[in-house]
Design an enzyme around this catalytic site. Sequence first.
Site, PDB file in Angstrom:
ATOM      1  N   LYS A  18       0.825  -1.208   0.000  1.00  0.00           N
ATOM      2  CA  LYS A  18       0.000   0.000   0.000  1.00  0.00           C
ATOM      3  C   LYS A  18       0.858   1.256   0.000  1.00  0.00           C
ATOM      4  O   LYS A  18       0.532   2.245  -0.646  1.00  0.00           O
ATOM      5  CB  LYS A  18      -0.840   0.026   1.286  1.00  0.00           C
ATOM      6  CG  LYS A  18      -2.274  -0.342   1.083  1.00  0.00           C
ATOM      7  CD  LYS A  18      -3.093  -0.098   2.348  1.00  0.00           C
ATOM      8  CE  LYS A  18      -2.348  -0.424   3.555  1.00  0.00           C
ATOM      9  NZ  LYS A  18      -2.831  -0.739   4.766  1.00  0.00           N
ATOM     10  N   ASP A 149      -9.915  -4.991  10.683  1.00  0.00           N
ATOM     11  CA  ASP A 149      -9.224  -4.984  11.985  1.00  0.00           C
ATOM     12  C   ASP A 149      -9.988  -4.064  12.933  1.00  0.00           C
ATOM     13  O   ASP A 149     -10.437  -2.989  12.525  1.00  0.00           O
ATOM     14  CB  ASP A 149      -7.810  -4.376  11.871  1.00  0.00           C
ATOM     15  CG  ASP A 149      -6.893  -5.167  10.974  1.00  0.00           C
ATOM     16  OD1 ASP A 149      -7.230  -6.326  10.659  1.00  0.00           O
ATOM     17  OD2 ASP A 149      -5.835  -4.626  10.583  1.00  0.00           O
ATOM     18  N   GLU A 151      -8.729  -2.362  15.326  1.00  0.00           N
ATOM     19  CA  GLU A 151      -7.983  -1.147  15.654  1.00  0.00           C
ATOM     20  C   GLU A 151      -8.008  -0.069  14.576  1.00  0.00           C
ATOM     21  O   GLU A 151      -7.721   1.088  14.853  1.00  0.00           O
ATOM     22  CB  GLU A 151      -6.551  -1.486  16.057  1.00  0.00           C
ATOM     23  CG  GLU A 151      -5.858  -2.438  15.109  1.00  0.00           C
ATOM     24  CD  GLU A 151      -4.487  -2.839  15.619  1.00  0.00           C
ATOM     25  OE1 GLU A 151      -4.275  -2.776  16.840  1.00  0.00           O
ATOM     26  OE2 GLU A 151      -3.647  -3.183  14.779  1.00  0.00           O
ATOM     27  N   VAL A 243       6.086  -6.273 -10.088  1.00  0.00           N
ATOM     28  CA  VAL A 243       7.068  -5.720 -11.034  1.00  0.00           C
ATOM     29  C   VAL A 243       8.475  -6.081 -10.552  1.00  0.00           C
ATOM     30  O   VAL A 243       8.659  -6.457  -9.399  1.00  0.00           O
ATOM     31  CB  VAL A 243       6.940  -4.177 -11.159  1.00  0.00           C
ATOM     32  CG1 VAL A 243       5.696  -3.780 -11.921  1.00  0.00           C
ATOM     33  CG2 VAL A 243       6.950  -3.514  -9.786  1.00  0.00           C
ATOM     34  N   CYS A 383      26.453   5.732  11.264  1.00  0.00           N
ATOM     35  CA  CYS A 383      26.024   5.840  12.657  1.00  0.00           C
ATOM     36  C   CYS A 383      26.789   4.826  13.516  1.00  0.00           C
ATOM     37  O   CYS A 383      27.978   5.023  13.748  1.00  0.00           O
ATOM     38  CB  CYS A 383      24.508   5.708  12.756  1.00  0.00           C
ATOM     39  SG  CYS A 383      23.881   6.510  14.243  1.00  0.00           S
ATOM     40  N   GLY A 385      28.046   2.196  12.605  1.00  0.00           N
ATOM     41  CA  GLY A 385      29.167   1.778  11.765  1.00  0.00           C
ATOM     42  C   GLY A 385      30.336   2.740  11.898  1.00  0.00           C
ATOM     43  O   GLY A 385      31.505   2.336  11.913  1.00  0.00           O
ATOM     44  N   MET A 386      30.043   4.028  12.006  1.00  0.00           N
ATOM     45  CA  MET A 386      31.088   5.038  12.184  1.00  0.00           C
ATOM     46  C   MET A 386      31.664   4.947  13.594  1.00  0.00           C
ATOM     47  O   MET A 386      32.879   5.050  13.792  1.00  0.00           O
ATOM     48  CB  MET A 386      30.489   6.421  11.906  1.00  0.00           C
ATOM     49  CG  MET A 386      31.409   7.570  12.187  1.00  0.00           C
ATOM     50  SD  MET A 386      31.209   8.188  13.867  1.00  0.00           S
ATOM     51  CE  MET A 386      31.534   9.912  13.600  1.00  0.00           C
ATOM     52  N   GLU A 407      28.099   2.492  25.400  1.00  0.00           N
ATOM     53  CA  GLU A 407      26.863   1.740  25.126  1.00  0.00           C
ATOM     54  C   GLU A 407      27.101   0.238  25.377  1.00  0.00           C
ATOM     55  O   GLU A 407      26.198  -0.474  25.777  1.00  0.00           O
ATOM     56  CB  GLU A 407      26.409   1.973  23.679  1.00  0.00           C
ATOM     57  CG  GLU A 407      25.121   1.236  23.316  1.00  0.00           C
ATOM     58  CD  GLU A 407      24.628   1.511  21.894  1.00  0.00           C
ATOM     59  OE1 GLU A 407      25.322   2.198  21.106  1.00  0.00           O
ATOM     60  OE2 GLU A 407      23.526   1.035  21.577  1.00  0.00           O
ATOM     61  N   HIS A 509      22.543   9.756   9.133  1.00  0.00           N
ATOM     62  CA  HIS A 509      21.992   8.729   8.235  1.00  0.00           C
ATOM     63  C   HIS A 509      21.744   9.314   6.847  1.00  0.00           C
ATOM     64  O   HIS A 509      20.644   9.815   6.583  1.00  0.00           O
ATOM     65  CB  HIS A 509      20.669   8.199   8.783  1.00  0.00           C
ATOM     66  CG  HIS A 509      20.808   7.451  10.060  1.00  0.00           C
ATOM     67  ND1 HIS A 509      20.726   6.076  10.127  1.00  0.00           N
ATOM     68  CD2 HIS A 509      21.038   7.871  11.319  1.00  0.00           C
ATOM     69  CE1 HIS A 509      20.886   5.687  11.381  1.00  0.00           C
ATOM     70  NE2 HIS A 509      21.082   6.763  12.131  1.00  0.00           N
ATOM     71  N   GLU A 511      21.203   7.826   4.204  1.00  0.00           N
ATOM     72  CA  GLU A 511      20.235   7.022   3.438  1.00  0.00           C
ATOM     73  C   GLU A 511      18.824   7.623   3.430  1.00  0.00           C
ATOM     74  O   GLU A 511      18.066   7.427   2.486  1.00  0.00           O
ATOM     75  CB  GLU A 511      20.195   5.579   3.952  1.00  0.00           C
ATOM     76  CG  GLU A 511      19.613   5.353   5.345  1.00  0.00           C
ATOM     77  CD  GLU A 511      20.620   5.517   6.486  1.00  0.00           C
ATOM     78  OE1 GLU A 511      21.666   6.175   6.276  1.00  0.00           O
ATOM     79  OE2 GLU A 511      20.361   4.992   7.586  1.00  0.00           O
TER      80      GLU A 511
HETATM   81  N1  GLN Z   1      23.587   2.884  19.117  1.00  0.00           N
HETATM   82  C1  GLN Z   1      24.267   4.020  18.616  1.00  0.00           C
HETATM   83  C2  GLN Z   1      23.801   5.312  19.283  1.00  0.00           C
HETATM   84  O1  GLN Z   1      22.785   5.345  19.916  1.00  0.00           O
HETATM   85  C3  GLN Z   1      24.099   4.113  17.110  1.00  0.00           C
HETATM   86  C4  GLN Z   1      22.710   4.448  16.698  1.00  0.00           C
HETATM   87  C5  GLN Z   1      22.459   4.197  15.234  1.00  0.00           C
HETATM   88  O2  GLN Z   1      23.219   3.503  14.574  1.00  0.00           O
HETATM   89  N2  GLN Z   1      21.368   4.711  14.730  1.00  0.00           N
HETATM   90  O3  GLN Z   1      24.456   6.310  19.184  1.00  0.00           O
END
Ligand code: GLN
Length: 552
Positions: A18, A149, A151, A243, A383, A385-386, A407, A509, A511
């Site tokens: 949808k 549904d 809800e 598609v 994020c 990853g960095m 963390e 991000h 993306e």
């Molecule tokens: N867990 C990490 C933080 O809170 C990275 C978050 C993320 O990748 N969006 O900073």
Amino acid sequence: MSTKYIFITGGVVSGLGKGIAAASIGALLEARGFKVTLQKFDPYINVDPGTMSPFQHGEVFVTDDGAEADLDLGHYERFTSMRASRKNNYTTGRVYLKVIEKERRGDYLGKTVQVIPHITDEIKKCIKEVSEGTDVDVVIIEIGGTVGDIESLPFLEAIRQFRQEAGRGNALNVHVTLVPYIKASEELKTKPTQHSVQKLREIGIQPDILLCRSERTIPEEMKKKIGLFCNVEEESVIPAYDVDYIYQVPLAFAREGLDEILLDKLHLPHEEIGSLTKWEEIVRKMRHPEDEVRIGFVGKYVDFGDSYKSLNEALVHGGIANNVKVRIVYIDSESLEEEGYHGELASVDGILVGPGFGSRGVEGKLRAIRFAREKRIPFFGICLGMQCATIEFARNMVGMVGANSTEFDDEAPYKVIYKLRDLIGVDALGGTMRLGKYPCNLKEGSLAREAYGVGFVEERHRHRYEVNPEYIPQLEERGFHVTGISPDGKFVEIIELEGHPWFLGCQFHPEYKSRPSAPHPLFRAFIAAARGHKASSKTTVQLAQPAEELTA
Ligand code: GLN
């Protein structure tokens, strides 16, 4: 011209696409020169999806103004030029929260607060507010869930009333259903569609257009039958076939004449069709790539594509920009924790470590990053990853044994990633991150600066932790560079490595802002580097040597 409204509901089963249908309708109307916005109502009780597991709900999309939103908003932004805000997504929980807050303030003046009219009035208000003060011509509203549904009932009642009040020609309902193919009897079946339309009519909504998802061609006779039993004109029974690429959907809908029907029913002028060529070009590039690159995507939720929806799409866009097909090789970060196991890392042209929360799989991500750094494979860290790239460098290149993010290890001797200063003492989970759009200055001569072509950008964030500035001098000394920083100098936004062909990590991000027609510069540059890596002879190079271990 008064604002027009298109309501999209779904029947029979969930997962009919949808969101993509709504987004494609938006694309078609934009191609006709109309300004659109899209809005999603989700019938669950969570105030927003921010606290939900991506396993259950898929990706959490983030808007410029820092809303944690449904992933369908990502489709809306990718298919149209709209920029979503927190007004574009409401859940049952958020609507109730607004009503309950008003009740507590005494706004209802002693009345009994009820689903009808108070909740339904609030929903109608949200629909009106999304385009208030803008020059939007058409608002497309998607109701999550499936008709029938419990809800979703308040939302359906609200749109019934809304349609009634807006009047004919100003609002219509598009119902997305399924016409399943039964293998054993080799037949397509219309009964589920009939039943779902009956359900909708019980509530008082007569659909104007049916979008019938089907894996087989729906014959004319069957369209006639569906129309007759569902009280919908035959020409408004639109087949929606599977598609190869989602970006074909606007073209497929246009072929079935959906845009003409929408304009007729909404009494909108039939402006000449404009930029559908944009979609044709995107699909053509996806169909006929010059080459293929393989990107190793290291993550925790790799078994569930929806949890990284925007990232997957941004990689596809990077491919479109470079005339290559991007084959994503999913690599489960936990599998990389086995000593000496590199899985497919050795065979990919680029390595991406994506966003994530929690310590599971982190050691595997660190190993993937080390592999990319030492073997000089293009690396993109987003994020988490960095943050992992920072930890890996601190541990293996600066000698900070046990370096970590708080963390994962509160007692780490080198807390190279630590909790955002502004969040110290905040324990609630919902909406308590650094969220939404923030500015970033780019360093002259950096990969980032080269990719963007400008020195100042704004990107969307969703994090609780950040690079600890205390360690930056030691990291920089070994060739780890901060190339993107917030204008107030407080936040590290981008890091890069000296002497590596393409190694970049960003705290934000990218993306979320990539579109097929405007691929994000960092994804474009990453895929270009991966293509370059594939083409290069992959000669062995002298690696930088780790420093002596430091004592904390
Ligand atoms: N867990 C990490 C933080 O809170 C990275 C978050 C993320 O990748 N969006 O900073």
